[in-house]
Design a protein around this motif. Structure first.
Motif: not given
Ligand SMILES: [Zn+2]
Length: 225
Positions: A38, A41, A74, A77, A145
């Motif tokens: 990602c 994150c 992801c 996010c 996360r």
């Molecule tokens: Zn993410």
């Protein structure tokens, strides 16, 4: 946040820039250029990584198929940002700034605006975290996360000790690549230039110009940070 370079628009076999007819077609190229992480994150994902539009396609349909508007995100996010209409210069972006300089990572999994930033820069850094629900104020205690970033810190600390006890740098690098959370590894190994350079060079798409020879972050040319 790892500063990245997605490079020029991919070309076909004859060398012509590929014109995407659906934005999803950019996914394999982005994964090849940036790795399966990602962009925000830094979680590693073997599945469930989506093409993310920096300028949301709902507000800016002209950028819906624009290679320079793409990153990878992801589901957490992606859904936190949603189709928030943004003014890009009010945030830091991993494809434009040295976003590693924007934040500080801690053993408890938290991310905060870097204390060495000016108050104005800290304001932008906090806005950037809040856009993705990554700040302490907006991130829930059960956010995967946060939990996985905390776990990555523990693994990185163990690997740091293993390296002193004879583990190879290649083993440690592979562990980092499999786990993700690049900024955590850079933070834990901050006094080991050899490992820093491996992480910077071998995570695909990391912006090399954002670091000096000893792996310390420097201002990104043309970036705000
Ligand atoms: Zn993410």
């Amino acid at each position: 946040m790892r500063p990245v370079e997605r490079g020029d628009q991919p070309t076909d076999e004859s060398g012509k820039p590929i014109r995407f007819t659906k934005y999803q077609e950019a996914s394999p190229y982005l994964k090849e250029r940036l790795g399966r992480y990602c962009s925000y994150c830094e979680m590693h994902l073997s599945a469930g990584l989506h093409v993310e539009h920096i300028q949301p396609k709902s507000h800016h349909p002209q950028y819906k198929l624009d290679w320079n508007n793409f990153l990878l995100a992801c589901v957490h996010c992606n859904s936190a940002k949603g189709d928030t209409d943004i003014i890009a210069r009010e945030y830091y972006w991993p494809d434009q700034d040295n976003t590693f300089r924007a934040f500080e990572y801690d053993a408890d999994g938290s991310i905060i605006p870097h204390p060495k930033l000016t108050p104005q820069q800290q304001r932008l850094a906090l806005k950037s975290l809040e856009l993705f629900n990554l700040s302490q104020n907006t991130c829930s205690e059960n956010d995967p996360r946060l939990l996985q970033r905390r776990e990555a810190w523990e693994i990185a600390k163990e690997a740091y000790t293993d390296l002193q006890n004879g583990a190879t740098i290649r083993t440690v690098k592979r562990l980092a690549q499999a786990k993700g959370f690049w900024s955590v590894w850079i933070t834990v190994f901050q006094d080991n230039p050899e490992m820093l350079n491996l992480f910077i060079q071998d995570f695909p798409g990391t912006c090399q110009q954002c670091f000096d020879q000893s792996g310390k972050p420097v201002k990104r040319p043309c970036g705000a940070l």
